[in-house]
Design a protein around this motif. Sequence first.
Motif, PDB file in Angstrom:
ATOM      1  N   ARG A 175       0.037  -8.443 -17.884  1.00 22.23           N
ATOM      2  CA  ARG A 175       0.819  -9.527 -18.485  1.00 22.23           C
ATOM      3  C   ARG A 175      -0.069 -10.635 -19.040  1.00 22.23           C
ATOM      4  NH1 ARG A 175       3.362 -12.499 -13.113  1.00 22.23           N
ATOM      5  NH2 ARG A 175       1.478 -13.633 -12.521  1.00 22.23           N
ATOM      6  N   ARG A 176      -1.275 -10.769 -18.505  1.00 21.77           N
ATOM      7  CA  ARG A 176      -2.208 -11.782 -18.987  1.00 21.77           C
ATOM      8  C   ARG A 176      -3.160 -11.228 -20.040  1.00 21.77           C
ATOM      9  NH1 ARG A 176      -2.501 -12.705 -13.185  1.00 21.77           N
ATOM     10  NH2 ARG A 176      -4.321 -11.336 -13.147  1.00 21.77           N
ATOM     11  N   GLY A 177      -2.961  -9.967 -20.397  1.00 22.04           N
ATOM     12  CA  GLY A 177      -3.908  -9.333 -21.302  1.00 22.04           C
ATOM     13  C   GLY A 177      -5.247  -9.111 -20.636  1.00 22.04           C
ATOM     14  N   GLY A 178      -5.253  -9.028 -19.305  1.00 30.78           N
ATOM     15  CA  GLY A 178      -6.492  -8.901 -18.552  1.00 30.78           C
ATOM     16  C   GLY A 178      -7.159  -7.550 -18.738  1.00 30.78           C
ATOM     17  N   LEU A 179      -8.460  -7.542 -18.618  1.00 28.07           N
ATOM     18  CA  LEU A 179      -9.245  -6.321 -18.803  1.00 28.07           C
ATOM     19  C   LEU A 179     -10.021  -5.924 -17.556  1.00 28.07           C
ATOM     20  CD1 LEU A 179     -10.673  -7.098 -22.363  1.00 28.07           C
ATOM     21  CD2 LEU A 179      -8.689  -5.686 -21.783  1.00 28.07           C
ATOM     22  N   SER A 180      -9.686  -6.528 -16.415  1.00 32.42           N
ATOM     23  CA  SER A 180     -10.414  -6.230 -15.189  1.00 32.42           C
ATOM     24  C   SER A 180     -10.069  -4.832 -14.695  1.00 32.42           C
ATOM     25  CB  SER A 180     -10.073  -7.251 -14.094  1.00 32.42           C
ATOM     26  OG  SER A 180     -10.542  -6.808 -12.841  1.00 32.42           O
ATOM     27  N   LEU A 181     -11.054  -3.943 -14.730  1.00 35.24           N
ATOM     28  CA  LEU A 181     -10.819  -2.590 -14.247  1.00 35.24           C
ATOM     29  C   LEU A 181     -10.524  -2.582 -12.749  1.00 35.24           C
ATOM     30  CD1 LEU A 181     -13.495  -0.538 -16.203  1.00 35.24           C
ATOM     31  CD2 LEU A 181     -11.059  -0.784 -16.687  1.00 35.24           C
ATOM     32  N   GLY A 182     -11.127  -3.521 -12.014  1.00 37.11           N
ATOM     33  CA  GLY A 182     -10.853  -3.609 -10.586  1.00 37.11           C
ATOM     34  C   GLY A 182      -9.402  -3.945 -10.314  1.00 37.11           C
ATOM     35  N   ARG A 183      -8.874  -4.939 -11.009  1.00 34.36           N
ATOM     36  CA  ARG A 183      -7.473  -5.327 -10.800  1.00 34.36           C
ATOM     37  C   ARG A 183      -6.517  -4.234 -11.272  1.00 34.36           C
ATOM     38  NH1 ARG A 183      -6.326 -10.819  -9.810  1.00 34.36           N
ATOM     39  NH2 ARG A 183      -8.159 -12.175  -9.823  1.00 34.36           N
ATOM     40  N   LEU A 184      -6.851  -3.609 -12.393  1.00 31.07           N
ATOM     41  CA  LEU A 184      -6.004  -2.533 -12.889  1.00 31.07           C
ATOM     42  C   LEU A 184      -5.988  -1.353 -11.917  1.00 31.07           C
ATOM     43  CD1 LEU A 184      -6.988  -2.607 -16.668  1.00 31.07           C
ATOM     44  CD2 LEU A 184      -4.770  -3.250 -15.705  1.00 31.07           C
ATOM     45  N   SER A 185      -7.147  -1.033 -11.343  1.00 34.29           N
ATOM     46  CA  SER A 185      -7.206   0.089 -10.404  1.00 34.29           C
ATOM     47  C   SER A 185      -6.439  -0.232  -9.125  1.00 34.29           C
ATOM     48  CB  SER A 185      -8.659   0.445 -10.091  1.00 34.29           C
ATOM     49  OG  SER A 185      -9.294  -0.578  -9.343  1.00 34.29           O
ATOM     50  N   TRP A 186      -6.439  -1.508  -8.719  1.00 37.96           N
ATOM     51  CA  TRP A 186      -5.642  -1.922  -7.560  1.00 37.96           C
ATOM     52  C   TRP A 186      -4.167  -1.633  -7.816  1.00 37.96           C
ATOM     53  CZ3 TRP A 186      -4.217  -7.608  -6.172  1.00 37.96           C
ATOM     54  CH2 TRP A 186      -3.646  -7.654  -4.889  1.00 37.96           C
ATOM     55  N   GLY A 187      -3.706  -1.977  -9.012  1.00 36.15           N
ATOM     56  CA  GLY A 187      -2.329  -1.665  -9.363  1.00 36.15           C
ATOM     57  C   GLY A 187      -2.067  -0.177  -9.400  1.00 36.15           C
ATOM     58  N   GLN A 188      -3.027   0.583  -9.916  1.00 32.86           N
ATOM     59  CA  GLN A 188      -2.862   2.029  -9.972  1.00 32.86           C
ATOM     60  C   GLN A 188      -2.733   2.639  -8.580  1.00 32.86           C
ATOM     61  OE1 GLN A 188      -6.271   3.168 -12.286  1.00 32.86           O
ATOM     62  NE2 GLN A 188      -5.097   3.218 -14.196  1.00 32.86           N
ATOM     63  N   TYR A 189      -3.381   2.034  -7.602  1.00 31.86           N
ATOM     64  CA  TYR A 189      -3.269   2.531  -6.235  1.00 31.86           C
ATOM     65  C   TYR A 189      -1.809   2.554  -5.790  1.00 31.86           C
ATOM     66  CZ  TYR A 189      -4.175   3.284  -1.288  1.00 31.86           C
ATOM     67  OH  TYR A 189      -4.186   3.816  -0.021  1.00 31.86           O
ATOM     68  N   GLY A 190      -1.053   1.564  -6.235  1.00 38.51           N
ATOM     69  CA  GLY A 190       0.347   1.516  -5.851  1.00 38.51           C
ATOM     70  C   GLY A 190       1.100   2.761  -6.258  1.00 38.51           C
ATOM     71  N   SER A 191       0.772   3.307  -7.431  1.00 35.76           N
ATOM     72  CA  SER A 191       1.439   4.510  -7.889  1.00 35.76           C
ATOM     73  C   SER A 191       0.822   5.769  -7.298  1.00 35.76           C
ATOM     74  CB  SER A 191       1.394   4.595  -9.421  1.00 35.76           C
ATOM     75  OG  SER A 191       2.056   5.757  -9.870  1.00 35.76           O
ATOM     76  N   ARG A 192      -0.506   5.824  -7.268  1.00 32.60           N
ATOM     77  CA  ARG A 192      -1.191   7.039  -6.830  1.00 32.60           C
ATOM     78  C   ARG A 192      -0.999   7.328  -5.348  1.00 32.60           C
ATOM     79  NH1 ARG A 192      -5.802   8.420 -10.443  1.00 32.60           N
ATOM     80  NH2 ARG A 192      -6.891   9.233  -8.603  1.00 32.60           N
ATOM     81  N   ARG A 193      -1.019   6.282  -4.521  1.00 35.11           N
ATOM     82  CA  ARG A 193      -0.970   6.480  -3.069  1.00 35.11           C
ATOM     83  C   ARG A 193       0.185   5.742  -2.396  1.00 35.11           C
ATOM     84  NH1 ARG A 193      -3.188  10.616  -1.015  1.00 35.11           N
ATOM     85  NH2 ARG A 193      -4.220   9.635   0.769  1.00 35.11           N
ATOM     86  N   GLY A 194       0.429   4.509  -2.828  1.00 34.92           N
ATOM     87  CA  GLY A 194       1.454   3.712  -2.168  1.00 34.92           C
ATOM     88  C   GLY A 194       2.848   4.303  -2.305  1.00 34.92           C
ATOM     89  N   MET A 195       3.248   4.623  -3.527  1.00 36.64           N
ATOM     90  CA  MET A 195       4.604   5.128  -3.743  1.00 36.64           C
ATOM     91  C   MET A 195       4.865   6.461  -3.052  1.00 36.64           C
ATOM     92  SD  MET A 195       6.713   3.123  -5.246  1.00 36.64           S
ATOM     93  CE  MET A 195       7.937   4.302  -5.796  1.00 36.64           C
ATOM     94  N   PRO A 196       3.960   7.447  -3.116  1.00 37.01           N
ATOM     95  CA  PRO A 196       4.233   8.686  -2.373  1.00 37.01           C
ATOM     96  C   PRO A 196       4.422   8.453  -0.878  1.00 37.01           C
ATOM     97  CG  PRO A 196       2.510   9.061  -3.997  1.00 37.01           C
ATOM     98  CD  PRO A 196       2.767   7.578  -3.981  1.00 37.01           C
TER      99      PRO A 196
END
Length: 267
Positions: free
Chosen positions: A26-47
């Motif tokens: 939403r901020r147009g951010g490019l931080s791969l670390g922050r993006l990967s943290w969000g991806q964790y929610g889908s890859r591991r958290g949701m299952p």
Amino acid sequence: MPTWPDGNRCAFAISFDVDHESNELRRGGLSLGRLSWGQYGSRRGMPRILELLRRFDVPASFFVPAVIAQLYPEEQRAIVGDGHEIGLHGWIHELNSELSVESERSLMMRSADVLEKITSKRPTGIRTPSWDYSDATLQLIREMRLTYDTSLMADDRCYELLENEEPTGVIEIPVEWIRDDATYLWMSPDGSLRPDLSLDDVLSVFVREFEGAYQDAELFQLTLHPHVIGYRSRIWIVEELIRCAKAKGDVWFATHHQVAERAASCL
């Protein structure tokens, strides 16, 4: 105050804000670390979350930004396929108070269209991103004929929202920071924010909130995030809380939509 179905003493409504990468995007951010943290929610958290809810046969409500729904459409279909509810949570986790009325209306309506297209079900409720309201938000909720909101904090119980001192028919399912995992478990990479409670302490707070709701014969509502609660060392908090509620024998586990319907019938 509503009476709960089948003679149950208390209602238990668990919810998940499926933000994933939207806080950075939403901020147009490019931080791969922050993006990967969000991806964790889908890859591991949701299952993990869906497996846990399936195992205990507990329905839940998932509030999903439209951009995230488009990035992970199969995830949303899995949520609905398991009998859970999906509600509105903005377009890309934007702040309504920073938008014009026209932009807020457009994003809300487009978000509802996206969720309906992906899941074949139109949302009936909304949790505004960051629980943020503009002067127009309630008007737009009514315009879209949503039946409930779950973004405000004026009570422990469901209540009807008023506009210009007039009843709106919109049920509020109140949230609170003390019933939100991010309050206790959010991590900031700049070092300014670190959890200061143990995981046992977090569970204790949630259990005390539940026990209070049970004693009062009211509603226990909880807000969680897959990329926060979905870790191996944390998901057990949700399991233990569900076990505690199940042990009572007279707790109604329901989606936010079902709770709002029940509350509306008792107005």
